[in-house]
Design a protein around this motif. Structure first.
Motif, PDB file in Angstrom:
ATOM      1  N   ALA A 172      -0.680 -15.374  -8.663  1.00 56.20           N
ATOM      2  CA  ALA A 172       0.592 -15.525  -7.948  1.00 56.20           C
ATOM      3  C   ALA A 172       0.427 -16.489  -6.780  1.00 56.20           C
ATOM      4  CB  ALA A 172       1.080 -14.165  -7.451  1.00 56.20           C
ATOM      5  N   GLY A 173      -0.700 -16.390  -6.106  1.00 56.49           N
ATOM      6  CA  GLY A 173      -0.977 -17.302  -5.000  1.00 56.49           C
ATOM      7  C   GLY A 173      -1.160 -18.733  -5.470  1.00 56.49           C
ATOM      8  N   MET A 174      -1.740 -18.920  -6.644  1.00 56.90           N
ATOM      9  CA  MET A 174      -1.912 -20.267  -7.191  1.00 56.90           C
ATOM     10  C   MET A 174      -0.563 -20.922  -7.461  1.00 56.90           C
ATOM     11  SD  MET A 174      -5.132 -19.511  -9.752  1.00 56.90           S
ATOM     12  CE  MET A 174      -5.078 -21.137 -10.522  1.00 56.90           C
ATOM     13  N   ILE A 175       0.381 -20.127  -7.957  1.00 57.19           N
ATOM     14  CA  ILE A 175       1.721 -20.666  -8.201  1.00 57.19           C
ATOM     15  C   ILE A 175       2.385 -21.037  -6.877  1.00 57.19           C
ATOM     16  CG2 ILE A 175       4.036 -20.082  -9.038  1.00 57.19           C
ATOM     17  CD1 ILE A 175       2.690 -18.383 -11.197  1.00 57.19           C
ATOM     18  N   ALA A 176       2.234 -20.171  -5.876  1.00 56.33           N
ATOM     19  CA  ALA A 176       2.817 -20.467  -4.561  1.00 56.33           C
ATOM     20  C   ALA A 176       2.185 -21.717  -3.958  1.00 56.33           C
ATOM     21  CB  ALA A 176       2.617 -19.280  -3.631  1.00 56.33           C
ATOM     22  N   GLY A 177       0.854 -21.847  -4.081  1.00 61.88           N
ATOM     23  CA  GLY A 177       0.186 -23.037  -3.571  1.00 61.88           C
ATOM     24  C   GLY A 177       0.630 -24.293  -4.288  1.00 61.88           C
ATOM     25  N   ALA A 178       0.795 -24.181  -5.610  1.00 60.69           N
ATOM     26  CA  ALA A 178       1.237 -25.331  -6.404  1.00 60.69           C
ATOM     27  C   ALA A 178       2.626 -25.782  -5.971  1.00 60.69           C
ATOM     28  CB  ALA A 178       1.239 -24.966  -7.883  1.00 60.69           C
ATOM     29  N   ILE A 179       3.523 -24.842  -5.759  1.00 65.78           N
ATOM     30  CA  ILE A 179       4.888 -25.180  -5.324  1.00 65.78           C
ATOM     31  C   ILE A 179       4.859 -25.858  -3.959  1.00 65.78           C
ATOM     32  CG2 ILE A 179       7.119 -24.204  -4.636  1.00 65.78           C
ATOM     33  CD1 ILE A 179       6.681 -22.051  -6.783  1.00 65.78           C
ATOM     34  N   PHE A 180       4.024 -25.349  -3.061  1.00 66.37           N
ATOM     35  CA  PHE A 180       3.935 -25.953  -1.736  1.00 66.37           C
ATOM     36  C   PHE A 180       3.391 -27.376  -1.820  1.00 66.37           C
ATOM     37  CE2 PHE A 180       1.329 -27.063   1.969  1.00 66.37           C
ATOM     38  CZ  PHE A 180       2.326 -27.091   2.938  1.00 66.37           C
ATOM     39  N   GLY A 181       2.328 -27.579  -2.613  1.00 65.76           N
ATOM     40  CA  GLY A 181       1.762 -28.919  -2.750  1.00 65.76           C
ATOM     41  C   GLY A 181       2.782 -29.905  -3.276  1.00 65.76           C
ATOM     42  N   TRP A 182       3.566 -29.470  -4.271  1.00 64.20           N
ATOM     43  CA  TRP A 182       4.622 -30.324  -4.831  1.00 64.20           C
ATOM     44  C   TRP A 182       5.688 -30.644  -3.778  1.00 64.20           C
ATOM     45  CZ3 TRP A 182       9.798 -28.777  -5.408  1.00 64.20           C
ATOM     46  CH2 TRP A 182      10.604 -29.682  -6.100  1.00 64.20           C
ATOM     47  N   ALA A 183       6.172 -29.601  -3.083  1.00 69.11           N
ATOM     48  CA  ALA A 183       7.245 -29.787  -2.108  1.00 69.11           C
ATOM     49  C   ALA A 183       6.791 -30.654  -0.938  1.00 69.11           C
ATOM     50  CB  ALA A 183       7.732 -28.429  -1.596  1.00 69.11           C
ATOM     51  N   TYR A 184       5.538 -30.497  -0.524  1.00 67.74           N
ATOM     52  CA  TYR A 184       5.069 -31.236   0.652  1.00 67.74           C
ATOM     53  C   TYR A 184       5.009 -32.732   0.377  1.00 67.74           C
ATOM     54  CZ  TYR A 184       2.514 -32.241   4.920  1.00 67.74           C
ATOM     55  OH  TYR A 184       2.163 -32.738   6.149  1.00 67.74           O
ATOM     56  N   VAL A 185       4.442 -33.131  -0.757  1.00 69.89           N
ATOM     57  CA  VAL A 185       4.349 -34.576  -1.019  1.00 69.89           C
ATOM     58  C   VAL A 185       5.713 -35.156  -1.384  1.00 69.89           C
ATOM     59  CG1 VAL A 185       1.917 -34.542  -1.654  1.00 69.89           C
ATOM     60  CG2 VAL A 185       3.639 -34.214  -3.428  1.00 69.89           C
ATOM     61  N   LYS A 186       6.620 -34.317  -1.920  1.00 70.96           N
ATOM     62  CA  LYS A 186       7.972 -34.805  -2.191  1.00 70.96           C
ATOM     63  C   LYS A 186       8.670 -35.162  -0.891  1.00 70.96           C
ATOM     64  CE  LYS A 186       9.898 -34.951  -5.652  1.00 70.96           C
ATOM     65  NZ  LYS A 186      10.016 -36.036  -6.661  1.00 70.96           N
ATOM     66  N   GLN A 187       8.509 -34.314   0.136  1.00 81.29           N
ATOM     67  CA  GLN A 187       9.164 -34.633   1.398  1.00 81.29           C
ATOM     68  C   GLN A 187       8.479 -35.783   2.114  1.00 81.29           C
ATOM     69  OE1 GLN A 187       8.150 -33.946   4.840  1.00 81.29           O
ATOM     70  NE2 GLN A 187       6.077 -33.456   4.184  1.00 81.29           N
ATOM     71  N   LEU A 188       7.252 -36.117   1.717  1.00 79.97           N
ATOM     72  CA  LEU A 188       6.600 -37.314   2.251  1.00 79.97           C
ATOM     73  C   LEU A 188       7.118 -38.576   1.559  1.00 79.97           C
ATOM     74  CD1 LEU A 188       2.822 -36.263   2.583  1.00 79.97           C
ATOM     75  CD2 LEU A 188       4.525 -36.497   4.408  1.00 79.97           C
ATOM     76  N   GLY A 189       7.851 -38.397   0.469  1.00 85.57           N
ATOM     77  CA  GLY A 189       8.430 -39.541  -0.227  1.00 85.57           C
ATOM     78  C   GLY A 189       7.681 -39.976  -1.465  1.00 85.57           C
ATOM     79  N   TYR A 190       6.711 -39.185  -1.916  1.00 81.45           N
ATOM     80  CA  TYR A 190       5.927 -39.549  -3.099  1.00 81.45           C
ATOM     81  C   TYR A 190       6.547 -38.942  -4.357  1.00 81.45           C
ATOM     82  CZ  TYR A 190       2.208 -40.979   0.115  1.00 81.45           C
ATOM     83  OH  TYR A 190       1.488 -41.596   1.094  1.00 81.45           O
ATOM     84  N   GLY A 191       6.151 -39.506  -5.492  1.00 76.58           N
ATOM     85  CA  GLY A 191       6.591 -38.960  -6.773  1.00 76.58           C
ATOM     86  C   GLY A 191       7.973 -39.444  -7.163  1.00 76.58           C
ATOM     87  N   ASN A 192       8.347 -39.170  -8.401  1.00 81.88           N
ATOM     88  CA  ASN A 192       9.669 -39.552  -8.891  1.00 81.88           C
ATOM     89  C   ASN A 192      10.740 -38.734  -8.181  1.00 81.88           C
ATOM     90  OD1 ASN A 192       8.507 -41.320 -10.779  1.00 81.88           O
ATOM     91  ND2 ASN A 192       8.250 -39.659 -12.265  1.00 81.88           N
ATOM     92  N   PRO A 193      11.858 -39.363  -7.790  1.00 80.61           N
ATOM     93  CA  PRO A 193      12.915 -38.622  -7.090  1.00 80.61           C
ATOM     94  C   PRO A 193      13.568 -37.580  -7.982  1.00 80.61           C
ATOM     95  CG  PRO A 193      13.679 -40.825  -7.663  1.00 80.61           C
ATOM     96  CD  PRO A 193      12.213 -40.779  -7.987  1.00 80.61           C
ATOM     97  N   LEU A 194      13.985 -36.483  -7.387  1.00 77.02           N
ATOM     98  CA  LEU A 194      14.720 -35.452  -8.112  1.00 77.02           C
ATOM     99  C   LEU A 194      16.138 -35.937  -8.397  1.00 77.02           C
ATOM    100  CD1 LEU A 194      13.688 -32.359  -5.958  1.00 77.02           C
ATOM    101  CD2 LEU A 194      12.701 -33.072  -8.132  1.00 77.02           C
ATOM    102  N   ALA A 195      16.812 -35.258  -9.311  1.00 76.00           N
ATOM    103  CA  ALA A 195      18.184 -35.636  -9.650  1.00 76.00           C
ATOM    104  C   ALA A 195      19.088 -35.590  -8.425  1.00 76.00           C
ATOM    105  CB  ALA A 195      18.718 -34.710 -10.745  1.00 76.00           C
ATOM    106  N   ILE A 196      18.926 -34.554  -7.589  1.00 79.70           N
ATOM    107  CA  ILE A 196      19.748 -34.448  -6.386  1.00 79.70           C
ATOM    108  C   ILE A 196      19.433 -35.570  -5.413  1.00 79.70           C
ATOM    109  CG2 ILE A 196      18.108 -32.851  -5.288  1.00 79.70           C
ATOM    110  CD1 ILE A 196      21.950 -32.891  -4.875  1.00 79.70           C
TER     111      ILE A 196
END
Length: 262
Positions: A172-196
């Motif tokens: 469960a913690g691995m999933i939470a960590g994975a979500i945080f890692g994804w969200a953090y670099v997204k807000q830094l501007g990396y990765g493909n943009p979301l639909a929104i």
């Protein structure tokens, strides 16, 4: 990498201590005092929300965690910088600990699996199409795109969570960590943009383009097609966005200079 060296050193100290105390009643004293368990609040041992990352359940968990941290971390840190890398790793592990304590606290949590998951997913989010070589069963080399590592990690973690398997590594913690890692670099501007994100960007671009138009350009490009639609189908056929365009048209017409008569 410093975090890998610190992790190896901490496990070395744990291994030596548990070996020296083998067969004695205090054999698991480190796990009792440092691993995150369901009694952390009742006993007032708040430090366990931080200290669980100093231990590992066994040498296999330690080796896999530190190897993955080294491989993904050496690629991620030069891209985001040491400060952001540290935030991803440390905060990802802390959030993983909270998630484990919330959903799976019946089994003590040890290790940095959540932090490693955050680093891996951050890396694969930044470079989703990069081909990486994985060794199936640690033997057979397989080349896959980095983004599929995220899905594999989430899939394995979910299965372990549902089946109550390998709970000491904190699925469960691995999933939470994975979500945080994804969200953090997204807000830094990396990765493909979301639909929104694409939707918001397109709206801003359109608004800026309309604002730059002269009244004549605005009428030709935006108002005339709407007037034609009204003539064919009536004013009730207009959408909300088209009605807003008409409102903007009134503003644009007010910008148009009034010709002076001699």
């Amino acid at each position: 990498m410093l975090v890998v060296a610190l992790g190896a050193g901490a496990f070395g100290a744990q291994f030596i201590t548990e070996t020296l105390l083998s067969g004695q009643p205090t054999h698991e004293i480190l796990r009792q005092w440092l691993a995150l368990d369901d009694g952390v609040i009742k006993s007032g041992q708040w430090w366990k929300f931080l200290s669980f990352g100093l231990l590992h359940a066994d040498p296999v968990q330690m080796a896999v965690n530190l190897l993955l941290l080294f491989l993904a971390g050496r690629e991620l840190e030069p891209i985001v910088g040491a400060r952001h890398f540290s935030i991803i790793y440390v905060v990802g592990n802390l959030l993983g600990g909270l998630a484990h304590w919330t959903f799976m606290s019946a089994k003590p949590l040890m290790g940095v699996s959540a932090g490693v998951s955050a680093v891996i997913v951050a890396y694969t989010t930044i470079l989703p199409e990069l081909e990486v070589t994985c060794h199936l069963l640690f033997v057979m080399p397989v080349r896959i795109r980095a983004k599929y590592l995220t899905w594999a990690l989430l899939g394995v973690s979910s299965i372990c969570w549902v089946t109550d398997t390998a709970t000491e590594i904190g699925p469960a913690g691995m999933i939470a960590g994975a979500i945080f890692g994804w969200a953090y670099v997204k807000q830094l501007g990396y990765g493909n943009p979301l639909a929104i994100q694409r939707y918001i960007f397109d709206r801003r671009q359109r608004a800026a383009r309309l604002a730059r138009m002269t009244p004549e350009q605005f009428i030709t490009a935006e108002i005339d097609p709407i007037l034609e639609k009204i003539a064919q189908h009536g004013i009730k056929s207009l959408t909300r966005s088209e009605r807003k365009i008409l409102e903007q048209g009134r503003g644009k017409l007010s910008e148009k200079p009034v010709p002076k008569h001699s």
